[in-house]
Design a protein around this motif. Structure first.
Motif, mmCIF file in Angstrom:
data_model
loop_
_atom_site.group_PDB
_atom_site.id
_atom_site.type_symbol
_atom_site.label_atom_id
_atom_site.label_comp_id
_atom_site.label_asym_id
_atom_site.label_seq_id
_atom_site.Cartn_x
_atom_site.Cartn_y
_atom_site.Cartn_z
ATOM 1 N N ALA A 30 -2.020 -31.032 30.954
ATOM 2 C CA ALA A 30 -2.813 -31.498 32.093
ATOM 3 C C ALA A 30 -1.928 -31.926 33.258
ATOM 4 N N GLU A 31 -0.636 -32.080 33.009
ATOM 5 C CA GLU A 31 0.284 -32.478 34.066
ATOM 6 C C GLU A 31 0.838 -31.276 34.834
ATOM 7 N N LEU A 32 0.502 -30.064 34.392
ATOM 8 C CA LEU A 32 0.982 -28.875 35.095
ATOM 9 C C LEU A 32 0.309 -28.759 36.462
ATOM 10 N N PRO A 33 0.990 -28.187 37.457
ATOM 11 C CA PRO A 33 0.383 -28.021 38.787
ATOM 12 C C PRO A 33 -0.934 -27.252 38.715
ATOM 13 N N GLY A 34 -1.966 -27.809 39.346
ATOM 14 C CA GLY A 34 -3.268 -27.156 39.406
ATOM 15 C C GLY A 34 -4.169 -27.437 38.231
ATOM 16 N N VAL A 35 -3.624 -27.977 37.148
ATOM 17 C CA VAL A 35 -4.436 -28.263 35.960
ATOM 18 C C VAL A 35 -4.961 -29.691 36.049
ATOM 19 N N ALA A 36 -6.287 -29.833 35.997
ATOM 20 C CA ALA A 36 -6.898 -31.168 36.075
ATOM 21 C C ALA A 36 -7.001 -31.816 34.706
ATOM 22 N N CYS A 37 -7.378 -31.021 33.703
ATOM 23 C CA CYS A 37 -7.503 -31.585 32.357
ATOM 24 C C CYS A 37 -7.543 -30.477 31.319
ATOM 25 N N VAL A 38 -7.398 -30.875 30.062
ATOM 26 C CA VAL A 38 -7.506 -29.961 28.936
ATOM 27 C C VAL A 38 -8.802 -30.280 28.204
ATOM 28 N N VAL A 39 -9.651 -29.274 28.052
ATOM 29 C CA VAL A 39 -10.971 -29.464 27.453
ATOM 30 C C VAL A 39 -10.981 -28.892 26.040
ATOM 31 N N GLY A 146 -13.425 -27.492 37.654
ATOM 32 C CA GLY A 146 -13.919 -27.122 36.334
ATOM 33 C C GLY A 146 -13.754 -25.656 35.998
ATOM 34 N N GLU A 147 -13.057 -24.906 36.887
ATOM 35 C CA GLU A 147 -12.852 -23.483 36.630
ATOM 36 C C GLU A 147 -11.700 -23.290 35.634
ATOM 37 N N PRO A 148 -11.866 -22.384 34.673
ATOM 38 C CA PRO A 148 -10.822 -22.195 33.652
ATOM 39 C C PRO A 148 -9.587 -21.502 34.229
ATOM 40 N N LEU A 149 -8.420 -22.058 33.946
ATOM 41 C CA LEU A 149 -7.155 -21.466 34.362
ATOM 42 C C LEU A 149 -6.491 -20.711 33.214
ATOM 43 N N ALA A 150 -6.690 -21.218 32.016
ATOM 44 C CA ALA A 150 -6.127 -20.571 30.826
ATOM 45 C C ALA A 150 -6.865 -21.090 29.606
ATOM 46 N N GLU A 151 -6.773 -20.325 28.531
ATOM 47 C CA GLU A 151 -7.414 -20.710 27.272
ATOM 48 C C GLU A 151 -6.390 -20.599 26.154
ATOM 49 N N ASP A 188 3.957 -19.034 31.635
ATOM 50 C CA ASP A 188 5.337 -19.430 31.369
ATOM 51 C C ASP A 188 5.407 -20.915 31.031
ATOM 52 N N ALA A 189 4.699 -21.724 31.828
ATOM 53 C CA ALA A 189 4.715 -23.174 31.596
ATOM 54 C C ALA A 189 4.068 -23.517 30.258
ATOM 55 N N VAL A 190 2.966 -22.827 29.930
ATOM 56 C CA VAL A 190 2.307 -23.053 28.646
ATOM 57 C C VAL A 190 3.250 -22.673 27.506
ATOM 58 N N GLU A 191 3.951 -21.564 27.664
ATOM 59 C CA GLU A 191 4.861 -21.109 26.609
ATOM 60 C C GLU A 191 5.976 -22.113 26.357
ATOM 61 N N ARG A 192 6.503 -22.693 27.437
ATOM 62 C CA ARG A 192 7.575 -23.677 27.256
ATOM 63 C C ARG A 192 7.078 -24.889 26.466
ATOM 64 N N HIS A 193 5.841 -25.308 26.734
ATOM 65 C CA HIS A 193 5.295 -26.456 25.996
ATOM 66 C C HIS A 193 5.027 -26.083 24.540
ATOM 67 N N LEU A 194 4.490 -24.905 24.306
ATOM 68 C CA LEU A 194 4.218 -24.487 22.928
ATOM 69 C C LEU A 194 5.511 -24.384 22.124
ATOM 70 N N ALA A 195 6.599 -24.016 22.797
ATOM 71 C CA ALA A 195 7.886 -23.941 22.100
ATOM 72 C C ALA A 195 8.319 -25.307 21.595
#
Length: 587
Positions: A30-39, A146-151, A188-195
Motif C-alpha cells: 500500500a506504500e507503493l506510488p499510486g496504491v491506496a490500499c490492499v483489499v 477504488g480502481e484495481p491496479l494489480a491482483e 517490478d515493485a510487487v516482485e521485489r516485495h514478493l522476493a
C-alpha cells in the motif's frame, strides 16, 4: 458473444522457508506510488477442464482452452500468447502476455473459440485433457478511486489427466496480474516485495504446462529391435546404450583423437539461430542451403498460423501482417527453386497466391481509404467544395462488410484447411509431402549455402535490375506506371529472398535487404498513387452525375499525379544505392 481481455502476469513459487501470503504480509504494498490500499477479496474454488487435440497441438504453441466454473469470470476461456508491437516491457522481463477471449459457459466448445484454434488444430477434435481444481485467495491493489491496479492471488492447485483415476498432483503458486491500464513498472515493485517473502519466479508459465509435465507418463527407453534401428540408436546415443552389444576388449591403447579446431563464434551463432526451427543443437555442424531455406519457410508458416486468430478477430494490422507472411512464403518457394522441388513447391505457391488475394480484398481498400482521407485532411477548408468526405466514406464502407464475410468464409472453408495441412507437413523435420510426390528438398539442398543461396538472391536482383531499367526507359504515362508496378513486385521478391538468405550469408544479405526495401517502398508509394488516381476518377464520375462539385476531387488527383512524378524522379538515386557496392560484392 465473446469478449477479449489483455492479460499481463507473472508467476511465482515459494522457496523453502518462505513466508505464507496473507494481508499482513502484503500490506507494505500500500506504500507503493499510486496504491491506496490492499483489499482482501477472500478465497474461492475454481474448477477447470482444459481441452486440446490428442497430440496436444494447442499446448505445443502455448495456447490454452478451458471451461471453468467458480469465480466472477466463469465460462470458456481461450488464451493466445501475444507480444504486441511496442508493448511495454518491465525490467524483469518475465511477463506472460496473453489475450484471453471469453465466451459464456456451456457444455460444448463455443464455435467462435474453436474457429480461433483452427490454424493449429487443423479441425482435429478438441477433447478434455487436464482437470484442475484451484483454491484461490485474492488480494487487490487499488488506487484512491477504488480502481484495481494489480491482483495478487495465492493458488493451491490439484491437477490430474482427464479421465484418470490416479492420484492428482498438487502444488502451490502465486500470480501477480497487472490491472487494465496500470503502469507495467508496478509489477517490478510487487516482485521485489514478493522476493522478500521467499517467492521466486516459477519454472512454468502456465498451470496447464506444469500439469502436463507432472502428470506425463514415465518415459521408457526401448532398445531397437532391428539392426537398422540399432544403428540409428547407436548414432544417436553411442554404442554403450545398447545392452545387447558386449563391449570389446581393447588389445592396444587407441591413439587420442585429434581435436577439431572450433568453428568461428559467428558461424556457431548462425547455426544456433536455426536450431529452434531445425531441431539441431550442434554448432559444429555446417549449415546447408536446405537449412537456410527451410528456416525461412518455417518462420513464415509459423507467422501465418499465429496470425490467423488475430485476423479473424480484426486485430489492427493482423490481416496485413498475415498477408505479408503469405507473400514472403510464396516468394521463398519461387526464389529457391534450386533447393525446393517445383512439383511440390509450385502448387503450394498457387494456393498461397489465392490466400493472399482473399486477405487483400478488404486490406487494399483500407489502405487506399487512409491515403485519400489523409490527402483530404491536407486540403485547406476553402478548397473543400462539395460533400467530398461523405463520398470517400461511402466508397470506403461500400464493400467492407461483404469483404469481411468473404474472408471469414475463406478461412473457415476446406481449401484453406487443405493449405494449412500442407504447410504443417512442410514444418516437419524432415518436411513431409503428399503421397506420390517427390521430397521437398532437391540435391542442391545439401550443398553449402554460400553458392546456392547467393545465386538465388543474385538471380532476383538481376531480374529487378532489368525491370527498373525497362521502366526508366519509358516516357511518363500508363505504360511506365505498369512497368514500375512490375519492378515493385520484383523488388519485393528480391528483398524477401535476401531476408531469407541472412542465416546463410550474414550481414551482407541483411544490408542488401534493407536497400531493396527502400526501392520497394518508393515503388509501392508510386503504385498507391496510381490506384488513388483511378479511385478519385471513379468517385468524381459519380459525384458529377449527382450534380456535385468535383473541384476538390480534381485537386486531390493533381496532387497524387505530382506525388507519382516525384517518386519517379527519386528512383534513379535510390536504385543507385542498391548498386553501390554491387550485390555481388556485398554477398
Amino acid at each position: 458473444m465473446s469478449r477479449t481481455v489483455r492479460e499481463i502476469e507473472r508467476k511465482y513459487e515459494a522457496a523453502p522457508g518462505g513466508t505464507p501470503l496473507d494481508l499482513a504480509a502484503l500490506s507494505a504494498l500500500a506504500e507503493l506510488p499510486g496504491v491506496a490500499c490492499v483489499v482482501d477479496d477472500g478465497a474461492t474454488t475454481l474448477d477447470a477442464t482444459y481441452y486440446d487435440t490428442a497430440d496436444q497441438r494447442l499446448a505445443a504453441d502455448g495456447v490454452t482452452l478451458r471451461r471453468r466454473t467458480g469465480g466472477s469470470d466463469e465460462g470458456w476461456h481461450l488464451k493466445l500468447p501475444v507480444r504486441p508491437k511496442g508493448a511495454p516491457r518491465t525490467s524483469g522481463g518475465g511477463d506472460v502476455v496473453r489475450d484471453e477471449i471469453r465466451a459464456p459457459l456451456g457444455d460444448a466448445v463455443p464455435p467462435e473459440l474453436a474457429a480461433l484454434t483452427r490454424s493449429r488444430t487443423l479441425d482435429a477434435p478438441l477433447r478434455p485433457l487436464v482437470e484442475l481444481r484451484t483454491r484461490r485467495t485474492v488480494w487487490r491493489l487499488v488506487d484512491a478511486a477504488g480502481e484495481p491496479l494489480a491482483e495478487i492471488s495465492a493458488d493451491e492447485v490439484r491437477a490430474r489427466r482427464a479421465g484418470s483415476a490416479g492420484a492428482p498432483v498438487r502444488w502451490s503458486e502465486v500470480e501477480a496480474e497487472l490491472g487494465a491500464g496500470a503502469d507495467p513498472a508496478l509489477l517490478d515493485a510487487v516482485e521485489r516485495h514478493l522476493a522478500t517473502l521467499g517467492l521466486r519466479p516459477a519454472g512454468s508459465t502456465s498451470k496447464l504446462a506444469r500439469a502436463l509435465a507432472e502428470t506425463a507418463a514415465p518415459r521408457v527407453e526401448s532398445v531397437p529391435a532391428t539392426e537398422a534401428r540399432r544403428e540409428e540408436h547407436r548414432a544417436a546415443h553411442g554404442d554403450g546404450d545398447d545392452p545387447r552389444k558386449k563391449p570389446k576388449e581393447s588389445k592396444k591403447p587407441k591413439k587420442p583423437k585429434k581435436l577439431k579446431k572450433p568453428r568461428p563464434a559467428k558461424k556457431a551463432r548462425r547455426r544456433e539461430g536455426a536450431d529452434a526451427l531445425l531441431g539441431g543443437g550442434d554448432p559444429t555442424v555446417e549449415l546447408t542451403a536446405g537449412d537456410v531455406v527451410l528456416d525461412a519457410v518455417r518462420r513464415q508458416v509459423a507467422a501465418i498460423v499465429a496470425l490467423d486468430p488475430a485476423a479473424r478477430r480484426e486485430v489492427p494490422d493482423a490481416v496485413h501482417r498475415m498477408r505479408v507472411a503469405t507473400r514472403r512464403l510464396r516468394s521463398v518457394l519461387r526464389s529457391y527453386r534450386k533447393v525446393l522441388d517445383r512439383e511440390v513447391a509450385d502448387p503450394v505457391g498457387a494456393e498461397l497466391k489465392w490466400l493472399a488475394g482473399e486477405l487483400g480484398v478488404d486490406r487494399d481498400r483500407e489502405v487506399l481509404a487512409e491515403r485519400l482521407t489523409a490527402g483530404l485532411d491536407a486540403v485547406p477548408d476553402e478548397q473543400r467544395l462539395g460533400p467530398v468526405r461523405a463520398r470517400l466514406t461511402i466508397w470506403a464502407q461500400a464493400e467492407h462488410a461483404d469483404a469481411r464475410q468473404r474472408l471469414l468464409t475463406a478461412l473457415d472453408g476446406p481449401r484453406y484447411l487443405d493449405l494449412l495441412t500442407t504447410l504443417d507437413a512442410l514444418r516437419a523435420d524432415p518436411p513431409r509431402t503428399r503421397e506420390g510426390t517427390p521430397p521437398l528438398l532437391r540435391p542442391a539442398a545439401a550443398k553449402p549455402p554460400r553458392k546456392v543461396v547467393r545465386a538465388a538472391v543474385l538471380t532476383e536482383t538481376d531480374r529487378l535490375a532489368r525491370r527498373v531499367d525497362a521502366a526508366l526507359a519509358l516516357p511518363p504515362g500508363p505504360e511506365r506506371d505498369g512497368a514500375l508496378h512490375a519492378a515493385r513486385k520484383a523488388a519485393k521478391r528480391a528483398r524477401y529472398a535476401a531476408e531469407a538468405a541472412e542465416l546463410g550469408l550474414g550481414k551482407g544479405a541483411r544490408e542488401l535487404a534493407g536497400r531493396l526495401q527502400a526501392v520497394q517502398r518508393l515503388l509501392g508509394d508510386h503504385q498507391d498513387s496510381v490506384r488513388a488516381r483511378e479511385t478519385l476518377r471513379t468517385i468524381a464520375v459519380r459525384a458529377h452525375a449527382a450534380g456535385e462539385s468535383t473541384f476538390t476531387l480534381g485537386l486531390l488527383y493533381g496532387r497524387e499525379e505530382a506525388a507519382a512524378a516525384a517518386r519517379e524522379r527519386e528512383l534513379p538515386s535510390v536504385w543507385a544505392a542498391v548498386l553501390d557496392p554491387a550485390p555481388r560484392r556485398l554477398l
